[in-house]
Design an enzyme around this catalytic site. Sequence first.
Site, PDB file in Angstrom:
ATOM      1  N   ASP A   1     -41.309   4.568  40.006  1.00 52.05           N
ATOM      2  CA  ASP A   1     -42.216   3.506  39.595  1.00 52.05           C
ATOM      3  C   ASP A   1     -42.019   2.353  40.572  1.00 52.05           C
ATOM      4  OD1 ASP A   1     -43.893   1.891  37.980  1.00 52.05           O
ATOM      5  OD2 ASP A   1     -43.204   2.983  36.212  1.00 52.05           O
TER       6      ASP A   1
ATOM      7  N   ASP B   1     -47.184   0.167  39.949  1.00 54.32           N
ATOM      8  CA  ASP B   1     -47.457  -0.741  38.848  1.00 54.32           C
ATOM      9  C   ASP B   1     -48.506  -1.789  39.235  1.00 54.32           C
ATOM     10  OD1 ASP B   1     -46.234  -1.490  36.136  1.00 54.32           O
ATOM     11  OD2 ASP B   1     -46.127  -3.413  37.167  1.00 54.32           O
TER      12      ASP B   1
ATOM     13  N   GLU C   1     -51.593   2.246  39.430  1.00 65.76           N
ATOM     14  CA  GLU C   1     -52.012   1.738  38.131  1.00 65.76           C
ATOM     15  C   GLU C   1     -52.974   0.592  38.411  1.00 65.76           C
ATOM     16  OE1 GLU C   1     -50.346  -0.151  33.978  1.00 65.76           O
ATOM     17  OE2 GLU C   1     -49.682  -0.907  35.907  1.00 65.76           O
TER      18      GLU C   1
ATOM     19  N   HIS D   1     -46.258   4.529  28.293  1.00 66.16           N
ATOM     20  CA  HIS D   1     -45.332   3.634  27.580  1.00 66.16           C
ATOM     21  C   HIS D   1     -45.991   2.331  27.131  1.00 66.16           C
ATOM     22  CE1 HIS D   1     -45.596   2.286  31.641  1.00 66.16           C
ATOM     23  NE2 HIS D   1     -44.990   1.163  31.323  1.00 66.16           N
ATOM     24  N   ASP D   2     -47.241   2.108  27.504  1.00 64.09           N
ATOM     25  CA  ASP D   2     -47.950   0.891  27.096  1.00 64.09           C
ATOM     26  C   ASP D   2     -48.973   1.157  26.008  1.00 64.09           C
ATOM     27  OD1 ASP D   2     -46.658  -0.611  29.079  1.00 64.09           O
ATOM     28  OD2 ASP D   2     -48.193  -0.135  30.578  1.00 64.09           O
TER      29      ASP D   2
HETATM   30  C1  NOJ Z   1     -47.712  -2.328  33.712  1.00 62.78           C
HETATM   31  C2  NOJ Z   1     -46.591  -1.571  33.087  1.00 62.78           C
HETATM   32  O1  NOJ Z   1     -47.028  -0.291  32.747  1.00 62.78           O
HETATM   33  C3  NOJ Z   1     -46.122  -2.376  31.907  1.00 62.78           C
HETATM   34  O2  NOJ Z   1     -45.212  -1.680  31.093  1.00 62.78           O
HETATM   35  C4  NOJ Z   1     -45.524  -3.647  32.428  1.00 62.78           C
HETATM   36  O3  NOJ Z   1     -45.193  -4.468  31.335  1.00 62.78           O
HETATM   37  C5  NOJ Z   1     -46.487  -4.391  33.336  1.00 62.78           C
HETATM   38  N1  NOJ Z   1     -47.191  -3.543  34.246  1.00 62.78           N
HETATM   39  C6  NOJ Z   1     -45.747  -5.391  34.154  1.00 62.78           C
HETATM   40  O4  NOJ Z   1     -44.957  -4.762  35.117  1.00 62.78           O
END
Ligand code: NOJ
Length: 557
Positions: free
Chosen positions: A100, A201, A256, A329-330
Site C-alpha cells: 500500500d 492510496d 485508489e 477496509h473502508d
Molecule cells: C484511503 C484509505 O483506504 C483509507 O483507509 C485512509 O483512511 C485514507 N485513504 C487516508 O489514507
Amino acid sequence: MNLEKRWWKESVVYQIYPRSFKDSNGDGIGDLKGITEKLDYLKELGIDVIWLSPVYQSPNDDNGYDISDYRSIMADFGTMQDFDEMLAAAHERGIKILMDLVVNHTSDEHPWFVESRKSKDNPYRDYYIWRDGKDGHEPNNWGSCFSGSAWKYDEQTQMYFLHLFSKKQPDLNWDNPIVRDEVFDMMNWWLDKGIDGFRMDVISLISKNPDFPDGIPGINGYASFNEPANGPHVHEYIQEMREKVLNRTDNMTVGECSGVTLEEAKKYASSDGKELNMVFQFEHMDVDADEGNKWTDKKMDLRDLKEVMTRWEKGLEDIAWNSLFWNNHDQPRVVSRFGSDQKEYREISAKMLATCLHMMQGTPYIYQGEELGMTNIHFDTIDDYRDLDSINAYHELIEQGVYTKEEMLKFLSMKSRDNARTPFQWDDSKNAGFSDGTPWIKVNPNYAEINAKEQVGRSDSVFSYYQKLIRLRKEHDIVVYGTYDLLLPDSKEIYAYTRTLGEEKLLVVCNFYEKEAAFSVPEEFKDAECLIKNYVDDNWGSEGKLRPYETFVLKIS
Ligand code: NOJ
C-alpha cells in the site's frame, strides 16, 4: 486492447488488513508472522496476489495510513525480517505482494513534517502545503475526509497546513520535484526488495489546484475532501512515476481514485501503459449514499447499481482495465449491505454477490473474510468504535444537530469502516482464533457460526464457492477477457448480463432480492452447461422464476 493477455488481468487479489488478520504473539493486534502462518489458507483459496494494507512505522492515528517512516515496519506488526520472511514465503507459494503506497500525505510525526513546521525557511518547508489564512479563517472551505476543515493552523509559524485526512496526516506537496524524487526513491527501494507492485492510496488527490478554489459545501458545511481530485498535474506526475519507477519491473498497479470520473479513469488506466494498470472507482459505493453523504439508511436501488457497473464495464472496454470490488477496509460488509445477513439467506446471498462481481470484466479483489460471508457488527455504543472517521462523524453531526445519537448509531452500524475491521474469524475458539490476548477491537459474536474452520472443506460453504469462482477464472478465458453486456436494465430484482468471446458466451443471472423473481432463460442458453450455481439442486432457471438470491452462470460455445 482488453484482449491483450497480462498476468494482472488473470489474477484474483486478496486484501489483508494486517491489524485484524492474525495475531501471532498475543498482543491483540494482527501481525506479519500471523500472515505468514496463514499463507497456506490463502493458497488453498486460490488467490494470486495479496494487497497488504500499510505495515510501515506509524503512530496509528488512521491505522497505518499515517506513515512516519516508509522504510521500516510498525513495531506492532513485527520487524523487517518478519516482512522479508513473509515475502519469501508468499513467493514460494506463487503469491505476489502489493504494498500500500500512501503518499498523498505522511504522518505529522514523519521527520519531514517535524522539520517543515519548524520555520518558514526550513529546507523541508516546501515538502508540505502551507498557506496564510483568509480574513482570519482557513484559506478555503475544503473539508477533511474525517470531519471539520482540511486546514490546521500551526502556532509555530502562524500559517495553515493542508490535511485532506486527519490533522495528523498533512498533505505532501507534489509540485515540489524533490518530494517526487523522495517518493520515487522509496518506491524503488521496495521494488528492489522484490515486491510485486503497489496499491496507491488516494493517488487521484496528489495534485492540487494552485488557486485553492472553494467547493460546494456538504452537510457539515465543508466541501468534500475529494474537491482536489484529478488536479492539473496528476497525470504528469504519475507518468513520471512510471518512467522513474514502475517501468523497471513487471509489476501491478492499482490507483485508489476517489472522485474519479470515467473520462479520467481512461487516462489513469489506459492500456497504452503510460500510467497505472487499473483504478478503484467508487461510484458503486455511493448507490446507497445521499448525494455523497454516506451517513444515511437509504436503500440501494438495483437499477442504480447496474447503471454504474455497466457504465464502467462498457466505458473502459478496449480502452482501460477495470478493478472489481464490493468490499475493502473502508466499506461495510457487502453481505449485510447488498445481500442479507439473516441466517437463512447469508450464505446464499454471499454467493450470489460473489458471482455477480467475479464474472464481470476486470480484476476481482476479495477483502479478508468476504470469502466466509463475514457480516457487519452491531455496536450499541460509540465507545466500541475504533475508527476515527466514525468517531469524528458521530460527534460532529450530533453536535451540529444534523442527526440524533440514535440515528448516528444506526448509520454507523450500517456504514462504519469498523464493520470491515473486526478480527478475522478463524475458528470457534476464544476470540475466533484471532488472538490469545485482548483484540484491539471486538470480535463479531457470530464467529461461532461463521469461521474458516467450519467452512474450509465443506463443499457447499461460501469459502468453497469462492474457490470455485477463482478456478473458473483460470479455466475459462472468457471469464477474464469476454465482453460484457447488460440484460434487463429495468429489472429491480435481477442483475443479468452476458460475456462474449469469439464463439463462446456466458449468461450470468443474479436475483438480488429475498423473494422469487420471474425470469426465463433465453432460448439460446436452453442447452447450456451450468458452470456454477448457489442452490444445490439442478432446478436453476426452471419454472420461469428465480428463487431468493438465486444465481447461476451458463455457458454455450
Ligand atoms: C484511503 C484509505 O483506504 C483509507 O483507509 C485512509 O483512511 C485514507 N485513504 C487516508 O489514507
